[in-house]
Design an enzyme around this catalytic site. Structure first.
Site, PDB file in Angstrom:
ATOM      1  N   TYR A 154       0.857  -1.188   0.000  1.00  0.00           N
ATOM      2  CA  TYR A 154       0.000   0.000   0.000  1.00  0.00           C
ATOM      3  C   TYR A 154       0.900   1.247   0.000  1.00  0.00           C
ATOM      4  O   TYR A 154       1.915   1.280   0.708  1.00  0.00           O
ATOM      5  CB  TYR A 154      -0.906  -0.034   1.237  1.00  0.00           C
ATOM      6  CG  TYR A 154      -1.588   1.286   1.510  1.00  0.00           C
ATOM      7  CD1 TYR A 154      -2.438   1.856   0.569  1.00  0.00           C
ATOM      8  CD2 TYR A 154      -1.354   1.980   2.686  1.00  0.00           C
ATOM      9  CE1 TYR A 154      -3.040   3.072   0.799  1.00  0.00           C
ATOM     10  CE2 TYR A 154      -1.954   3.200   2.933  1.00  0.00           C
ATOM     11  CZ  TYR A 154      -2.796   3.744   1.983  1.00  0.00           C
ATOM     12  OH  TYR A 154      -3.379   4.949   2.214  1.00  0.00           O
ATOM     13  N   LYS A 199     -11.965   0.070   6.185  1.00  0.00           N
ATOM     14  CA  LYS A 199     -12.369  -0.656   4.979  1.00  0.00           C
ATOM     15  C   LYS A 199     -13.445  -1.698   5.299  1.00  0.00           C
ATOM     16  O   LYS A 199     -14.502  -1.336   5.751  1.00  0.00           O
ATOM     17  CB  LYS A 199     -11.124  -1.254   4.329  1.00  0.00           C
ATOM     18  CG  LYS A 199      -9.947  -0.256   4.192  1.00  0.00           C
ATOM     19  CD  LYS A 199     -10.285   0.864   3.250  1.00  0.00           C
ATOM     20  CE  LYS A 199      -9.222   1.906   3.001  1.00  0.00           C
ATOM     21  NZ  LYS A 199      -8.118   2.117   3.901  1.00  0.00           N
ATOM     22  N   ASP A 258      -0.503  -7.071   6.885  1.00  0.00           N
ATOM     23  CA  ASP A 258      -1.660  -6.188   6.692  1.00  0.00           C
ATOM     24  C   ASP A 258      -2.756  -7.025   6.031  1.00  0.00           C
ATOM     25  O   ASP A 258      -2.629  -7.447   4.882  1.00  0.00           O
ATOM     26  CB  ASP A 258      -1.248  -5.004   5.795  1.00  0.00           C
ATOM     27  CG  ASP A 258      -2.375  -3.991   5.631  1.00  0.00           C
ATOM     28  OD1 ASP A 258      -3.552  -4.385   5.686  1.00  0.00           O
ATOM     29  OD2 ASP A 258      -2.068  -2.799   5.416  1.00  0.00           O
TER      30      ASP A 258
HETATM   31  C1  LIG Z   1      -3.898  -2.138   2.642  1.00  0.00           C
HETATM   32  C2  LIG Z   1      -4.048  -0.857   3.390  1.00  0.00           C
HETATM   33  N1  LIG Z   1      -3.437  -0.719   4.570  1.00  0.00           N
HETATM   34  C3  LIG Z   1      -3.517   0.434   5.278  1.00  0.00           C
HETATM   35  C4  LIG Z   1      -4.225   1.522   4.802  1.00  0.00           C
HETATM   36  C5  LIG Z   1      -4.272   2.787   5.614  1.00  0.00           C
HETATM   37  O1  LIG Z   1      -5.476   2.862   6.295  1.00  0.00           O
HETATM   38  P1  LIG Z   1      -6.139   4.256   6.798  1.00  0.00           P
HETATM   39  O2  LIG Z   1      -6.494   5.032   5.572  1.00  0.00           O
HETATM   40  O3  LIG Z   1      -7.300   3.796   7.617  1.00  0.00           O
HETATM   41  O4  LIG Z   1      -5.105   4.956   7.605  1.00  0.00           O
HETATM   42  C6  LIG Z   1      -4.889   1.411   3.581  1.00  0.00           C
HETATM   43  C7  LIG Z   1      -5.659   2.559   3.067  1.00  0.00           C
HETATM   44  O5  LIG Z   1      -6.114   2.561   1.948  1.00  0.00           O
HETATM   45  C8  LIG Z   1      -4.790   0.195   2.849  1.00  0.00           C
HETATM   46  O6  LIG Z   1      -5.381   0.061   1.663  1.00  0.00           O
END
Ligand SMILES: Cc1ncc(COP(=O)(O)O)c(C=O)c1O
Length: 395
Positions: A110, A207, A182
């Site tokens: 990400y 999400k 993740d």
């Molecule tokens: C795979 C993944 N991890 C972490 C994040 C970060 O999350 P947040 O936007 O809630 O901080 C995202 C955000 O799109 C993501 O897609």
């Protein structure tokens, strides 16, 4: 509770007990702190996550219910909820690493996480070696005396490569590394990394877990009590605390996660399969298609293949832009995992922090479109995609 299916666990969430009864649904404890009769109980609560509730940055009953619910779903010993997914990722990385340490991370990450690794390197001398997500030999080759951590994503954003968690975490364990995964894209419904060898699981609960595009949140789940306490202790310093109302919205979303996930996955299967046969489409990237490089790993680890896919049009970037302008039902917007279908252009949005080489390494094309499939009727979505392709994007 440990023998129950996730579908049952999400209905019967952990709730704070009152004096003689328990609320049916989890209440919002919208308070920053708690009052004590006994100074010893107050003092004890300051030093551990399982003492009396003291102050919101340490814990809160609504937030604790969320932490227990997700720890239960992931099969972990404990969890720390945070204000966003990045809050969870930063808390884990800064809590477990010191300057001079070395990390092995998968190449396809990400964009926000990739930026954190760049920054850790520049500010704290924490160096990172990038390896393919399903190559345990590359992990063994990358290990150095100062290597502490392996970082993976169950399903990578946006090209949906699937990490071979059992093989990669086994290689990490041989070298005494902590494996962090993740699991945002899979959710605990499709994959439980701790059962496959991971030590820590992080989520952007923004999400699928919350599921309604109305709240930001994150969580870190630890496989052992020792790791849980280390992460909790560091979370107090970083202060990326989850708010009780956000935790409550997330808990409310979690109760329908199994039903939503089923529909996300079946809608995605229909769109990805039909797009793969469309004459205007150059490639569809979804691990449920046998043509995807991760198909075999995904089929081994997950019962279904997730609700996000990407695709490239034969007309390249102009065709991708025309498609994004042409859709009427799907929304051009960030994020994923909510009930509505969202599309975006990774190269200029979620992954804009990557240069051309970084984009190429992650497999992201100039015209790649990412689709986070919602729970609408699949034929309405297909009709929308078809009209967008026929209105110029397919030309
Ligand atoms: C795979 C993944 N991890 C972490 C994040 C970060 O999350 P947040 O936007 O809630 O901080 C995202 C955000 O799109 C993501 O897609």
């Amino acid at each position: 509770m440990s023998s129950l299916h996730p579908e049952t666990r999400v209905v019967h969430l952990p709730k704070p007990k009152l004096n003689g009864s328990t609320p049916i649904s989890v209440p919002i404890y919208q308070t920053s702190g708690f009052v004590f009769d006994d100074p010893a109980v107050f003092a004890d609560g300051m030093g551990r996550p399982d003492g009396a509730f003291v102050y919101g940055r340490l814990s809160n009953p609504t937030v604790r219910s969320l932490e227990e619910a997700v720890a239960g779903l992931e099969g972990g010993a404990g969890a720390v909820a945070t204000g966003s997914g990045m809050g969870a990722i930063s808390t884990v990385l800064l809590g477990l690493l010191r300057s001079g340490d070395h990390v092995i991370a998968q190449t396809a990450l990400y964009g926000g996480t990739a930026t954190v690794f760049k920054d850790l390197e520049a500010r704290y001398g924490i160096s990172v070696t990038y390896v393919p997500e399903a190559d345990p030999g590359a992990v063994r080759d990358a290990v150095r005396p100062e290597t502490k951590l392996l970082y993976l994503e169950t399903i990578a954003n946006p090209m949906t490569q699937v990490a071979d968690i059992p093989a990669m975490s086994a290689a990490a364990r041989e070298a005494g590394l902590v494996t962090v995964v993740d699991n945002t894209f899979a959710s605990p419904l499709l994959c439980r990394p701790i059962e496959l060898g991971a030590d820590v699981v992080v989520h952007s609960t923004t999400k699928y877990l919350s599921g309604h595009t109305d709240v930001l949140g994150g969580i870190a789940v630890a496989a052992t009590d020792e790791l849980y306490r280390r992460i909790w202790t560091h979370s107090l310093e970083l202060g990326a605390t989850a708010d009780p109302f956000a935790a409550w919205l997330t808990l409310r979303g979690i109760q329908t996660l199994p039903l939503r996930m089923e529909r996300h996955c079946s809608n995605t299967r229909l769109l990805a399969t039909r797009l793969a046969e469309h004459p205007a489409v150059a490639a569809v990237h979804w691990p449920g298609l046998p043509s995807h490089p991760s198909y075999d790993v995904a089929a081994k680890l997950m019962p279904e293949f997730g609700g996000v896919f990407s695709f490239d049009l034969k007309g390249g970037r102009p065709a991708g832009e025309a498609f994004m302008k042409g859709v009427r039902l799907a929304l051009l917007a960030p994020s994923l995992g909510g009930v509505e279908t969202l599309i975006l252009h990774p190269a200029t949005t979620s992954h804009r922090g990557l240069d051309a080489a970084g984009l190429a390494a992650a497999g992201i094309g100039e015209g790649t479109v990412r689709v986070a499939v919602g729970i609408e009727h699949p034929e309405d979505l297909w009709a929308d995609f078809q009209q967008a392709l026929e209105g110029g994007a397919g030309a």
